[in-house]
Design a protein around this motif. Structure first.
Motif, PDB file in Angstrom:
ATOM      1  N   ARG A 186       0.846  -1.205   0.000  1.00  0.00           N
ATOM      2  CA  ARG A 186       0.000   0.000   0.000  1.00  0.00           C
ATOM      3  C   ARG A 186       0.879   1.251   0.000  1.00  0.00           C
ATOM      4  O   ARG A 186       0.616   2.212  -0.728  1.00  0.00           O
ATOM      5  CB  ARG A 186      -0.927  -0.005   1.211  1.00  0.00           C
ATOM      6  N   GLU A 187       1.924   1.219   0.801  1.00  0.00           N
ATOM      7  CA  GLU A 187       2.809   2.374   0.924  1.00  0.00           C
ATOM      8  C   GLU A 187       3.528   2.683  -0.384  1.00  0.00           C
ATOM      9  O   GLU A 187       3.739   3.854  -0.731  1.00  0.00           O
ATOM     10  CB  GLU A 187       3.831   2.109   2.032  1.00  0.00           C
ATOM     11  N   THR A 188       3.904   1.640  -1.122  1.00  0.00           N
ATOM     12  CA  THR A 188       4.623   1.828  -2.387  1.00  0.00           C
ATOM     13  C   THR A 188       3.692   1.920  -3.590  1.00  0.00           C
ATOM     14  O   THR A 188       4.149   2.089  -4.721  1.00  0.00           O
ATOM     15  CB  THR A 188       5.620   0.669  -2.614  1.00  0.00           C
ATOM     16  N   GLY A 189       2.401   1.788  -3.352  1.00  0.00           N
ATOM     17  CA  GLY A 189       1.441   1.883  -4.445  1.00  0.00           C
ATOM     18  C   GLY A 189       1.455   0.690  -5.371  1.00  0.00           C
ATOM     19  O   GLY A 189       1.136   0.812  -6.566  1.00  0.00           O
ATOM     20  N   THR A 190       1.792  -0.492  -4.843  1.00  0.00           N
ATOM     21  CA  THR A 190       1.893  -1.691  -5.679  1.00  0.00           C
ATOM     22  C   THR A 190       0.941  -2.802  -5.244  1.00  0.00           C
ATOM     23  O   THR A 190       1.114  -3.954  -5.658  1.00  0.00           O
ATOM     24  CB  THR A 190       3.340  -2.238  -5.660  1.00  0.00           C
ATOM     25  N   LEU A 191      -0.057  -2.475  -4.460  1.00  0.00           N
ATOM     26  CA  LEU A 191      -0.953  -3.503  -3.933  1.00  0.00           C
ATOM     27  C   LEU A 191      -1.602  -4.308  -5.053  1.00  0.00           C
ATOM     28  O   LEU A 191      -1.685  -5.538  -4.989  1.00  0.00           O
ATOM     29  CB  LEU A 191      -2.032  -2.859  -3.051  1.00  0.00           C
ATOM     30  N   GLY A 192      -2.055  -3.626  -6.091  1.00  0.00           N
ATOM     31  CA  GLY A 192      -2.705  -4.306  -7.208  1.00  0.00           C
ATOM     32  C   GLY A 192      -1.746  -4.971  -8.169  1.00  0.00           C
ATOM     33  O   GLY A 192      -2.165  -5.578  -9.156  1.00  0.00           O
ATOM     34  N   GLU A 193      -0.454  -4.876  -7.880  1.00  0.00           N
ATOM     35  CA  GLU A 193       0.570  -5.473  -8.740  1.00  0.00           C
ATOM     36  C   GLU A 193       1.316  -6.597  -8.035  1.00  0.00           C
ATOM     37  O   GLU A 193       2.369  -7.044  -8.499  1.00  0.00           O
ATOM     38  CB  GLU A 193       1.559  -4.393  -9.192  1.00  0.00           C
ATOM     39  N   THR A 194       0.759  -7.073  -6.917  1.00  0.00           N
ATOM     40  CA  THR A 194       1.375  -8.166  -6.175  1.00  0.00           C
ATOM     41  C   THR A 194       0.529  -9.426  -6.308  1.00  0.00           C
ATOM     42  O   THR A 194      -0.701  -9.369  -6.244  1.00  0.00           O
ATOM     43  CB  THR A 194       1.532  -7.815  -4.683  1.00  0.00           C
ATOM     44  N   ILE A 195       1.197 -10.556  -6.503  1.00  0.00           N
ATOM     45  CA  ILE A 195       0.534 -11.845  -6.680  1.00  0.00           C
ATOM     46  C   ILE A 195       0.872 -12.743  -5.499  1.00  0.00           C
ATOM     47  O   ILE A 195       2.042 -12.858  -5.106  1.00  0.00           O
ATOM     48  CB  ILE A 195       0.982 -12.519  -7.987  1.00  0.00           C
ATOM     49  N   PHE A 196      -0.160 -13.373  -4.934  1.00  0.00           N
ATOM     50  CA  PHE A 196       0.022 -14.318  -3.841  1.00  0.00           C
ATOM     51  C   PHE A 196      -0.528 -15.668  -4.282  1.00  0.00           C
ATOM     52  O   PHE A 196      -1.693 -15.769  -4.684  1.00  0.00           O
ATOM     53  CB  PHE A 196      -0.713 -13.841  -2.586  1.00  0.00           C
ATOM     54  N   VAL A 197       0.298 -16.706  -4.236  1.00  0.00           N
ATOM     55  CA  VAL A 197      -0.099 -18.054  -4.626  1.00  0.00           C
ATOM     56  C   VAL A 197      -0.106 -18.920  -3.372  1.00  0.00           C
ATOM     57  O   VAL A 197       0.955 -19.245  -2.824  1.00  0.00           O
ATOM     58  CB  VAL A 197       0.859 -18.633  -5.685  1.00  0.00           C
ATOM     59  N   LEU A 198      -1.308 -19.274  -2.910  1.00  0.00           N
ATOM     60  CA  LEU A 198      -1.440 -19.987  -1.643  1.00  0.00           C
ATOM     61  C   LEU A 198      -2.508 -21.067  -1.741  1.00  0.00           C
ATOM     62  O   LEU A 198      -3.398 -21.002  -2.599  1.00  0.00           O
ATOM     63  CB  LEU A 198      -1.809 -19.000  -0.524  1.00  0.00           C
TER      64      LEU A 198
END
Length: 300
Positions: A186-198
């Protein structure tokens, strides 16, 4: 000797892989399906890159290409140089590894220790960020470079608006690091550009991610070891995640049988071509040592 090897690689790449690339691109051009196939290519990242800007067109048709630990062939894995190379070579997703230092900083390194990839010794959890930053990264041949271990903040800042980051190992220790990773995104403005595979059920993912589950690129894993697999997939499909990562050792599995259901949904199919047991043997090795059609072509 190394120069000769690289010359042979370059010749093979130009004469074989790029020819296969053109054939794949031609097939993709004829495919009007809105459902793409995302792949993780450990060796040659640009071979099946679609002519689609993934960041500008998330509803893309065709293929997105993910690079494993960024470009580990011409730079140390998970380094900022590897990230820059992967972006320049055309990767749209960079898989990378997150670990926590002794003093609570988040850094990019695959192993729990530094012995394989740096000039130092010790475990990440026993070393401070300052101590880690004093080390030099080694490349795939074990040669010392001038690259240092980057922090997650540095990685996110460099990747912002240019490539998506698939943050592997983010779910370790039951997801303890995820709230901090999300805060940094959120701080770097990349929340929508991160992928989590779980491989978590929906309820657990919602509990840990909260409202950010709708903002990140979440990919539930589909593999045989997950209990009540079909019910698990149906529950996730109701929430339309970004993609599902398929892991099938052979085609005679429930996992493989679920592929058409996902392809017919708004979600994407994500297959890590790095591993033979995730691709029924149609992996990077098959593509590189046999024929690209036996690996990447088969997956597409």
């Amino acid at each position: 000797r190394l120069a000769t090897i690289d010359a042979l690689w370059e010749n093979w790449y130009n004469t074989t892989v790029m020819k296969e690339c053109k054939a794949v691109e031609d097939r993709l051009a004829c495919d009007q399906s809105p459902h793409g196939l995302a792949m993780g290519l450990a060796a040659v990242m640009i071979c099946v890159a679609a002519a689609v800007d993934a960041l500008a067109a998330p509803e893309r048709a065709g293929v997105m290409v993910a690079s494993h630990r960024a470009d580990w062939k011409f730079a140390p894995e998970n380094s900022l140089a590897a990230l820059e190379n992967a972006i320049r070579y055309g990767a749209e997703i960079v898989e990378c590894d997150v670990r926590e230092t002794k003093d609570g900083e988040l850094v990019m390194i695959h192993d729990p220790h530094v012995m394989r990839v740096t000039t130092g010794t010790g475990y990440i959890s026993d070393l401070t960020l300052s101590e880690l930053k004093s080390l030099y990264l080694r490349d795939a041949l074990g040669q010392t470079t001038t690259e240092r271990i980057p922090t997650l903040r540095e990685y996110m800042t460099a990747a912002k608006g240019r490539v998506w980051l698939y943050l592997d190992k983010a779910g370790q220790d039951g997801g303890r690091l995820i709230p901090r990773i999300l805060a940094l995104a959120r701080e770097t403005g990349t929340l929508g550009e991160t992928i989590f595979v779980l491989d978590w059920p929906y309820a657990k993912a919602r509990e840990i991610f909260g409202d950010d589950l709708d903002a990140v690129k979440y990919c539930p894993v589909i593999e045989e070891r997950i209990p009540s697999l079909e019910a698990y997939v149906d529950e996730w499909l109701a929430h339309a995640p970004f993609a599902f990562q398929f892991r099938f050792a052979d085609t005679n599995t429930t996992t493989f049988a679920l592929l058409p259901k996902v392809v017919a949904s708004p979600s994407q199919a994500f297959i890590a071509a790095t591993w033979h047991n995730h691709t029924a043997g149609h992996d990077d090795r098959a593509s590189l040592l046999s024929n690209p059609s036996d690996g990447w072509g088969w997956l597409i």
